[in-house]
Design an enzyme around this catalytic site. Structure first.
Site, PDB file in Angstrom:
ATOM      1  CB  CYS A   7      -1.254   0.035   0.905  1.00 41.84           C
ATOM      2  SG  CYS A   7      -2.517  -0.961   0.990  1.00 41.84           S
ATOM      3  N   GLY A  93       4.587 -19.466   1.502  1.00 40.92           N
ATOM      4  CA  GLY A  93       5.602 -18.766   1.058  1.00 40.92           C
ATOM      5  C   GLY A  93       5.105 -17.172   1.325  1.00 40.92           C
ATOM      6  CG  HIS A  98      -1.381  -5.569  -1.040  1.00 41.04           C
ATOM      7  ND1 HIS A  98      -1.461  -3.954  -0.743  1.00 41.04           N
ATOM      8  CD2 HIS A  98      -1.157  -4.806  -2.215  1.00 41.04           C
ATOM      9  CE1 HIS A  98      -1.769  -3.445  -1.655  1.00 41.04           C
ATOM     10  NE2 HIS A  98      -2.003  -4.014  -2.347  1.00 41.04           N
ATOM     11  CG  HIS A 100       2.461  -9.903  -3.758  1.00 41.85           C
ATOM     12  ND1 HIS A 100       1.721 -10.051  -2.378  1.00 41.85           N
ATOM     13  CD2 HIS A 100       3.660 -10.893  -4.066  1.00 41.85           C
ATOM     14  CE1 HIS A 100       2.698 -10.791  -1.989  1.00 41.85           C
ATOM     15  NE2 HIS A 100       3.727 -11.330  -2.818  1.00 41.85           N
ATOM     16  CG  HIS A 102       6.076 -13.635  -6.849  1.00 41.97           C
ATOM     17  ND1 HIS A 102       6.919 -12.986  -6.899  1.00 41.97           N
ATOM     18  CD2 HIS A 102       5.120 -13.736  -6.426  1.00 41.97           C
ATOM     19  CE1 HIS A 102       6.936 -12.698  -5.106  1.00 41.97           C
ATOM     20  NE2 HIS A 102       5.226 -13.875  -4.703  1.00 41.97           N
TER      21      HIS A 102
END
Ligand code: AMP
Ligand code: ZN
Length: 112
Positions: A7, A93, A98, A100, A102
């Site tokens: 954020c 992991g 938040h 996301h 990869h």
């Protein structure tokens, strides 16, 4: 969300190497890259994890894939290949709570 690093990056309260941004999504280089190309693609809205996606988020979550496609091309891995992944919860992991995606590429990416 206070004290959420992603954020803060989205709000420009923390620095990051941003490679793409629009009103709803930001993409930036992972600070500890696990591959030559390692980008995190993040909703500006705070969603804790994939476990917390609601029906009203479906268009927003879809945008992560469109941004990934664009970033992969810009980063030169669209043709060589790349992995898109979400870690959900501690066993997978997830350390930043938040949502996301990869984007990993630039070499053969081993599974897990
Ligand atoms: P995950 O393990 O799926 O929660 O992934 C979190 C990722 O965020 C890790 O790959 C970290 O290296 C990365 N990370 C943590 N803090 C930062 C930051 N301030 N800027 C860029 N990447 C970060
Ligand atoms: Zn957040």
């Amino acid at each position: 969300m206070e004290d959420c690093i992603f954020c803060k990056i989205a709000n420009k309260e923390e620095a990051a190497e941003i490679v793409y941004e629009d009103e709803r999504v930001v993409a930036f280089k992972d600070i500890y890259p696990k591959a030559p190309v390692h980008i995190l693609i993040v909703t500006k809205k705070h969603i804790h994890s994939a476990n917390h996606i609601e029906p009203e988020d479906k268009e927003l979550v879809g945008e992560l894939f469109l941004v990934a496609k664009k970033v992969a091309k810009e980063q030169g891995v669209a043709e060589t290949g790349y992995r898109l992944s979400f870690n959900v919860g501690r066993d997978a992991g997830q350390v930043v709570d938040h949502l996301h995606m990869h984007l990993l590429g630039g070499k053969k990416i081993p599974l897990a």
